[in-house]
Design a protein around this motif. Sequence first.
Motif, short mmCIF file in Angstrom:
data_model
loop_
_atom_site.label_atom_id
_atom_site.label_comp_id
_atom_site.label_asym_id
_atom_site.label_seq_id
_atom_site.Cartn_x
_atom_site.Cartn_y
_atom_site.Cartn_z
N ARG A 38 3.80 42.77 56.56
CA ARG A 38 4.31 41.49 56.07
C ARG A 38 3.58 40.34 56.76
N ILE A 39 3.40 40.44 58.07
CA ILE A 39 2.74 39.38 58.82
C ILE A 39 1.28 39.26 58.40
N VAL A 40 0.58 40.38 58.34
CA VAL A 40 -0.84 40.37 57.98
C VAL A 40 -1.03 39.88 56.54
N ALA A 41 -0.12 40.23 55.65
CA ALA A 41 -0.23 39.77 54.26
C ALA A 41 -0.11 38.25 54.17
N ALA A 42 0.62 37.64 55.09
CA ALA A 42 0.78 36.19 55.07
C ALA A 42 -0.45 35.47 55.63
N ALA A 43 -1.27 36.18 56.40
CA ALA A 43 -2.45 35.56 57.01
C ALA A 43 -3.59 35.51 55.99
N PRO A 44 -4.51 34.60 56.12
CA PRO A 44 -4.57 33.60 57.17
C PRO A 44 -3.79 32.32 56.86
N GLY A 124 -14.88 34.30 58.21
CA GLY A 124 -14.44 33.19 57.39
C GLY A 124 -13.04 33.39 56.83
N LYS A 125 -12.62 34.63 56.68
CA LYS A 125 -11.27 34.95 56.21
C LYS A 125 -10.70 36.08 57.05
N ARG A 126 -10.94 35.99 58.33
CA ARG A 126 -10.56 37.06 59.23
C ARG A 126 -9.16 36.85 59.78
N THR A 127 -8.44 37.95 59.92
CA THR A 127 -7.13 37.96 60.58
C THR A 127 -7.29 38.70 61.90
N ASP A 128 -6.95 38.04 62.99
CA ASP A 128 -7.02 38.63 64.32
C ASP A 128 -5.63 39.06 64.76
N ILE A 129 -5.56 40.21 65.40
CA ILE A 129 -4.31 40.73 65.96
C ILE A 129 -4.59 41.02 67.43
N THR A 130 -3.92 40.31 68.30
CA THR A 130 -4.15 40.45 69.74
C THR A 130 -2.83 40.80 70.42
N LEU A 131 -2.89 41.79 71.27
CA LEU A 131 -1.73 42.24 72.02
C LEU A 131 -2.10 42.21 73.50
N THR A 132 -1.31 41.47 74.30
CA THR A 132 -1.60 41.34 75.73
C THR A 132 -0.31 41.42 76.53
N GLY A 135 2.74 38.10 82.16
CA GLY A 135 3.54 38.28 83.36
C GLY A 135 3.59 39.75 83.73
N SER A 136 4.58 40.10 84.51
CA SER A 136 4.66 41.49 84.97
C SER A 136 5.45 42.39 84.05
N ASN A 137 6.20 41.82 83.10
CA ASN A 137 7.05 42.70 82.31
C ASN A 137 7.24 42.28 80.86
N LYS A 138 6.30 41.58 80.27
CA LYS A 138 6.42 41.20 78.86
C LYS A 138 5.14 41.54 78.12
N LEU A 139 5.28 41.73 76.81
CA LEU A 139 4.14 41.89 75.93
C LEU A 139 4.13 40.73 74.95
N ARG A 140 2.94 40.37 74.51
CA ARG A 140 2.80 39.27 73.55
C ARG A 140 1.87 39.72 72.43
N LEU A 141 2.33 39.56 71.20
CA LEU A 141 1.55 39.86 70.01
C LEU A 141 1.24 38.54 69.33
N VAL A 142 -0.02 38.32 69.01
CA VAL A 142 -0.43 37.11 68.28
C VAL A 142 -1.26 37.55 67.08
N VAL A 143 -0.85 37.09 65.90
CA VAL A 143 -1.62 37.31 64.68
C VAL A 143 -2.07 35.93 64.24
N SER A 144 -3.39 35.78 64.10
CA SER A 144 -3.92 34.48 63.71
C SER A 144 -4.95 34.66 62.59
N GLY A 145 -5.11 33.62 61.81
CA GLY A 145 -6.06 33.66 60.71
C GLY A 145 -7.10 32.58 60.88
N LYS A 146 -8.30 32.90 60.44
CA LYS A 146 -9.40 31.94 60.53
C LYS A 146 -9.95 31.67 59.16
#
Length: 146
Positions: A38-44, A124-132, A135-146
Motif C-alpha cells: 500500500r505504501i509503495v503503491a502510493a509512492a512517489p 527519476g521515478k524511484r521509490t527508496d525504502i530505508t530501514l535504520t 537510538g538504542s532500541n528503536k527502528l525507523r522505516l522511511v519510504v520516499s519517492g523521487k
Amino acid sequence: MNRIRILATALAAASLGALLTGSAYGDDAPSPCTSLKRIVAAAPGGLASLTPDDGKGVAQPYGDDAQCSASRGAYQCSWTPHHDAGSNADALQAVAADIASCLPDATHDQNSPGRQHFYLGAKGKRTDITLTPTGSNKLRLVVSGK
C-alpha cells in the motif's frame, strides 16, 4: 433416529459457519506485505495521502508502539521491537527479510547492521525504502519517492 442425525449434522454445520464468518482472530492484523505494498503503491507522488495506520502493519509483527506519519515526499514509521525479537540488529534483519519477500522487484543494495536500503523503479521515478536503527532500541522505516 435418522432425523436426529440429520438435525445434529445441520446444527454442527450452522455452528461452524457462524464461527468461521463471525469470529475475529489474533492474526487479523494487517500483514507486513499488505502495508508495504500500500505504501509503495502510493509512492512517489501520493505518500501524503497515507494515514498513520497504513504503516502499522509493517511494525506489528515486531513492535506495538508504531508511530507513523506522511508528508509529500516521505512516509515514515518508528517503533520499539519486542524483547523476543532479539537485538535491534536482529529485528532490522527480520523487517528487511519481510521487505525482500513482499517486494520481490525491489533491489536490495545495502545490507548492513546499521542500514537496510531497497529501491524500486527507474531513475527519476524511484521509490527508496530505508530501514535504520534509531537510538538504542528503536527502528525507523522511511519510504520516499523521487
